[in-house]
Design a protein around this motif. Structure first.
Motif, PDB file in Angstrom:
ATOM      1  N   GLY A 181      11.684  12.919  10.751  1.00 44.40           N
ATOM      2  CA  GLY A 181      13.050  12.525  10.056  1.00 44.40           C
ATOM      3  C   GLY A 181      13.156  11.020  10.362  1.00 44.40           C
ATOM      4  O   GLY A 181      14.386  10.346   8.554  1.00 44.40           O
ATOM      5  N   LYS A 182      12.319  10.470  10.482  1.00 45.88           N
ATOM      6  CA  LYS A 182      12.249   9.370  11.109  1.00 45.88           C
ATOM      7  C   LYS A 182      11.860   8.056  10.791  1.00 45.88           C
ATOM      8  O   LYS A 182      10.674   8.399  11.074  1.00 45.88           O
ATOM      9  CB  LYS A 182      13.659   8.630  12.283  1.00 45.88           C
ATOM     10  N   LYS A 183      11.950   6.859  10.384  1.00 43.89           N
ATOM     11  CA  LYS A 183      11.414   6.494   9.705  1.00 43.89           C
ATOM     12  C   LYS A 183      10.710   5.188  10.797  1.00 43.89           C
ATOM     13  O   LYS A 183      11.371   4.497  11.784  1.00 43.89           O
ATOM     14  CB  LYS A 183      10.937   5.143   8.458  1.00 43.89           C
ATOM     15  N   LEU A 184       9.365   4.852  11.346  1.00 40.97           N
ATOM     16  CA  LEU A 184       8.367   4.854  12.602  1.00 40.97           C
ATOM     17  C   LEU A 184       7.433   3.341  12.218  1.00 40.97           C
ATOM     18  O   LEU A 184       6.959   4.002  10.742  1.00 40.97           O
ATOM     19  CB  LEU A 184       8.167   5.456  12.904  1.00 40.97           C
ATOM     20  N   HIS A 185       8.352   2.005  11.736  1.00 42.02           N
ATOM     21  CA  HIS A 185       7.187   0.679  11.367  1.00 42.02           C
ATOM     22  C   HIS A 185       6.213   0.886  12.271  1.00 42.02           C
ATOM     23  O   HIS A 185       6.254   0.485  13.816  1.00 42.02           O
ATOM     24  CB  HIS A 185       8.468  -0.134  11.963  1.00 42.02           C
ATOM     25  N   LEU A 186       4.918   0.580  11.870  1.00 44.07           N
ATOM     26  CA  LEU A 186       4.080   0.869  12.177  1.00 44.07           C
ATOM     27  C   LEU A 186       3.237  -0.741  12.623  1.00 44.07           C
ATOM     28  O   LEU A 186       2.454  -1.057  12.704  1.00 44.07           O
ATOM     29  CB  LEU A 186       3.026   1.362  11.764  1.00 44.07           C
ATOM     30  N   GLY A 187       3.977  -1.977  11.335  1.00 40.52           N
ATOM     31  CA  GLY A 187       3.355  -3.009  11.759  1.00 40.52           C
ATOM     32  C   GLY A 187       3.153  -3.827  10.244  1.00 40.52           C
ATOM     33  O   GLY A 187       3.115  -3.312   9.408  1.00 40.52           O
ATOM     34  N   LEU A 188       3.249  -5.370  10.047  1.00 45.16           N
ATOM     35  CA  LEU A 188       3.402  -5.784   9.103  1.00 45.16           C
ATOM     36  C   LEU A 188       1.148  -6.295   9.216  1.00 45.16           C
ATOM     37  O   LEU A 188       0.912  -6.624  10.266  1.00 45.16           O
ATOM     38  CB  LEU A 188       3.409  -6.866   8.992  1.00 45.16           C
ATOM     39  N   PHE A 189       1.026  -6.195   8.125  1.00 40.63           N
ATOM     40  CA  PHE A 189      -0.585  -6.498   7.758  1.00 40.63           C
ATOM     41  C   PHE A 189      -0.850  -7.493   6.758  1.00 40.63           C
ATOM     42  O   PHE A 189      -0.002  -7.559   6.172  1.00 40.63           O
ATOM     43  CB  PHE A 189      -1.410  -5.251   7.924  1.00 40.63           C
ATOM     44  N   GLU A 190      -2.233  -7.460   7.106  1.00 43.05           N
ATOM     45  CA  GLU A 190      -2.652  -9.552   5.788  1.00 43.05           C
ATOM     46  C   GLU A 190      -3.295  -8.479   4.951  1.00 43.05           C
ATOM     47  O   GLU A 190      -3.109  -9.081   3.517  1.00 43.05           O
ATOM     48  CB  GLU A 190      -3.372  -9.884   6.733  1.00 43.05           C
ATOM     49  N   THR A 191      -4.186  -7.600   4.972  1.00 41.46           N
ATOM     50  CA  THR A 191      -4.063  -6.961   3.688  1.00 41.46           C
ATOM     51  C   THR A 191      -3.685  -5.347   3.423  1.00 41.46           C
ATOM     52  O   THR A 191      -3.234  -4.625   4.526  1.00 41.46           O
ATOM     53  CB  THR A 191      -5.995  -6.431   3.943  1.00 41.46           C
ATOM     54  N   PRO A 192      -3.423  -4.190   1.900  1.00 34.97           N
ATOM     55  CA  PRO A 192      -3.596  -3.218   2.235  1.00 34.97           C
ATOM     56  C   PRO A 192      -4.507  -2.083   3.300  1.00 34.97           C
ATOM     57  O   PRO A 192      -3.768  -1.267   3.538  1.00 34.97           O
ATOM     58  CB  PRO A 192      -3.493  -2.640   0.804  1.00 34.97           C
TER      59      PRO A 192
END
Length: 154
Positions: free
Chosen positions: A121-132
């Motif tokens: 039930g909680k959003k877990l941030h996995l990171g920011l990336f250059e490409t989809p």
């Protein structure tokens, strides 16, 4: 109700089709949501639940999940019991997703693609990336890790 279903319908577990026992004709019609429904003794029943009940001799105790996401594919090998949470985990990418990849959104502030997954039930941030694609790879790996057999990458 189970006995009436068994009386009224014949199920072919290999093809997933239900037939009217008296006429031999294919049973069921498609709903607006894409599921097949059969009518037995004046009551509408989801075909996948009827198939499960006929095959196993009892009503499913939970939801029935279509493993391959095809709501009309009622082969027994494509059906499994699932909790509501497991059933949600096996959902394909939503149609309003603008990146084309499940678990990926565009992060305007950074100009990168953000990967996130919902766990308990909680959003877990996995990171920011250059490409989809890179963001989606992170999502897919996390889906397997956190969702196991119910992981759906997209």
């Amino acid at each position: 109700m189970l006995s009436k279903i068994k009386e009224s319908l014949t199920y072919d577990a290999e093809t997933g089709r239900l037939f009217n026992s008296k006429t031999g004709k294919l049973a069921g019609k498609k709903t607006q949501q894409g599921y097949l429904v059969v009518t037995v003794a004046g009551q509408s029943v989801f075909a996948h639940r009827a198939c499960w009940a006929i095959y196993y001799g009892q009503w499913p105790s939970m939801m029935i999940d279509h493993i391959n996401h095809d709501k009309t594919d009622n082969r027994i090998c494509n059906l499994r019991e699932a909790t509501a949470m497991q059933n949600l985990r096996n959902r394909p990418r939503q149609t309003n997703n603008t990146t084309g990849a499940k678990g990926v959104s565009f992060h305007k502030f950074s100009g990168k693609y953000r990967a996130q997954i919902k766990v308990d039930g909680k959003k877990l941030h996995l990171g920011l990336f250059e490409t989809p694609e890179a963001a989606h790879a992170a999502y897919a790996a996390a889906a397997v890790r956190f969702h196991g057999d119910f992981a759906c990458a997209g």
